[in-house]
Design a protein around this motif. Sequence first.
Motif, mmCIF file in Angstrom:
data_model
loop_
_atom_site.group_PDB
_atom_site.id
_atom_site.type_symbol
_atom_site.label_atom_id
_atom_site.label_comp_id
_atom_site.label_asym_id
_atom_site.label_seq_id
_atom_site.Cartn_x
_atom_site.Cartn_y
_atom_site.Cartn_z
ATOM 1 N N GLN A 196 0.824 -1.219 0.000
ATOM 2 C CA GLN A 196 0.000 0.000 0.000
ATOM 3 C C GLN A 196 0.856 1.267 0.000
ATOM 4 O O GLN A 196 0.437 2.293 -0.540
ATOM 5 C CB GLN A 196 -1.019 -0.019 1.152
ATOM 6 N N PHE A 231 -1.488 -0.492 -6.728
ATOM 7 C CA PHE A 231 -1.383 -1.607 -5.769
ATOM 8 C C PHE A 231 -1.116 -2.901 -6.548
ATOM 9 O O PHE A 231 -0.292 -3.735 -6.140
ATOM 10 C CB PHE A 231 -2.697 -1.691 -4.988
ATOM 11 N N THR A 273 -5.640 1.533 -6.567
ATOM 12 C CA THR A 273 -5.737 0.079 -6.751
ATOM 13 C C THR A 273 -4.907 -0.387 -7.942
ATOM 14 O O THR A 273 -4.246 -1.436 -7.878
ATOM 15 C CB THR A 273 -7.210 -0.335 -6.935
ATOM 16 N N PHE A 320 -9.865 5.719 -5.901
ATOM 17 C CA PHE A 320 -9.818 4.289 -5.561
ATOM 18 C C PHE A 320 -9.194 3.484 -6.708
ATOM 19 O O PHE A 320 -8.307 2.646 -6.492
ATOM 20 C CB PHE A 320 -11.239 3.798 -5.263
#
Lengths: 171, 171
Positions: free
Chosen positions: A5, A143, A140, A136
């Motif tokens: 993260q 990520f 992501t 988001f």
Amino acid sequence: MQSLQEKASAWSGVDQADAFAIDESNLFEKLGLQSFINLSTNFYTRVYDDEEEWFRSMFANSKKEDAIQNQYEFFVQRMGGPPLYSQRKGHPALIGRHRPFPVTHEAAERWLQHMQNAMDESVDIDQDSKVKMMNFFRHTAFFLVAGNELKNQNQNNQVACKHGASKPAEE
Amino acid sequence: MQSLQEKASAWSGVDQADAFAIDESNLFEKLGLQSFINLSTNFYTRVYDDEEEWFRSMFANSKKEDAIQNQYEFFVQRMGGPPLYSQRKGHPALIGRHRPFPVTHEAAERWLQHMQNAMDESVDIDQDSKVKMMNFFRHTAFFLVAGNELKNQNQNNQVACKHGASKPAEE
């Protein structure tokens, strides 16, 4: 060593709190199922028509309608709706399920550009929700780049092995 | 080829619908935060005291209190409570985050035995919820075994490479 993260935040420019601002309210209740279906349909129409073969070909082993369903069911589940994805496929396991794909920085940026274009065309989603969702998605996507690099550590080991061998097995 | 969730069902004996029966009601609202904290504390006390060094040693790089927090925050988030885990650590990414650990069939069974013992001692959790949660845990444990075997495919490739090499790099 940076965590997944931490890498996602550093590379995406979206910090943890902004990435998960989707949880401040129930976006599924606000937007409704059809908004998510429309978004994923628009997104994958762009992906499957992408002029860049290197990107388009990553999706060649999936039917477009399956890709659309997988995506909107995950979004619905993650953004406050019923757990449609898990009922059908189990845990999202984002890194594990993206394992077959080369999720590079370049691939993340191209995915995000298609999603931004799909968002821009969406008439179902209000501006505040669009900002939260794109944060988001951006976090992501990177990520998953961080997850992909874990995998590449293994592949580099394999390459080192081959280079060190005077007579590799499969050449 | 079997999917991750098909392998999880086959190996655990828990089908998809039973595994995700945790979603039929809101277990967090029913049980409350303290029940989850108590369960994870009992569970990890057993794990960190395990007489089997091969199992106990998998957790040696984490502090017990961190392991407890990671686990109950994930359970709370997944079972209808606030997204405590993602606010702090991002996506659960169960397979990706278990990547450093050898999640074998034997390890899954030992994890589940400790969890069953912790459940048996729980006075906060009603019987119906215990059954649902154990089905979820059992399916999930073997989902991670399936994820672990993906990883081993790479390692096997490396072994094949080494065996085929007349003069391996690192020997």
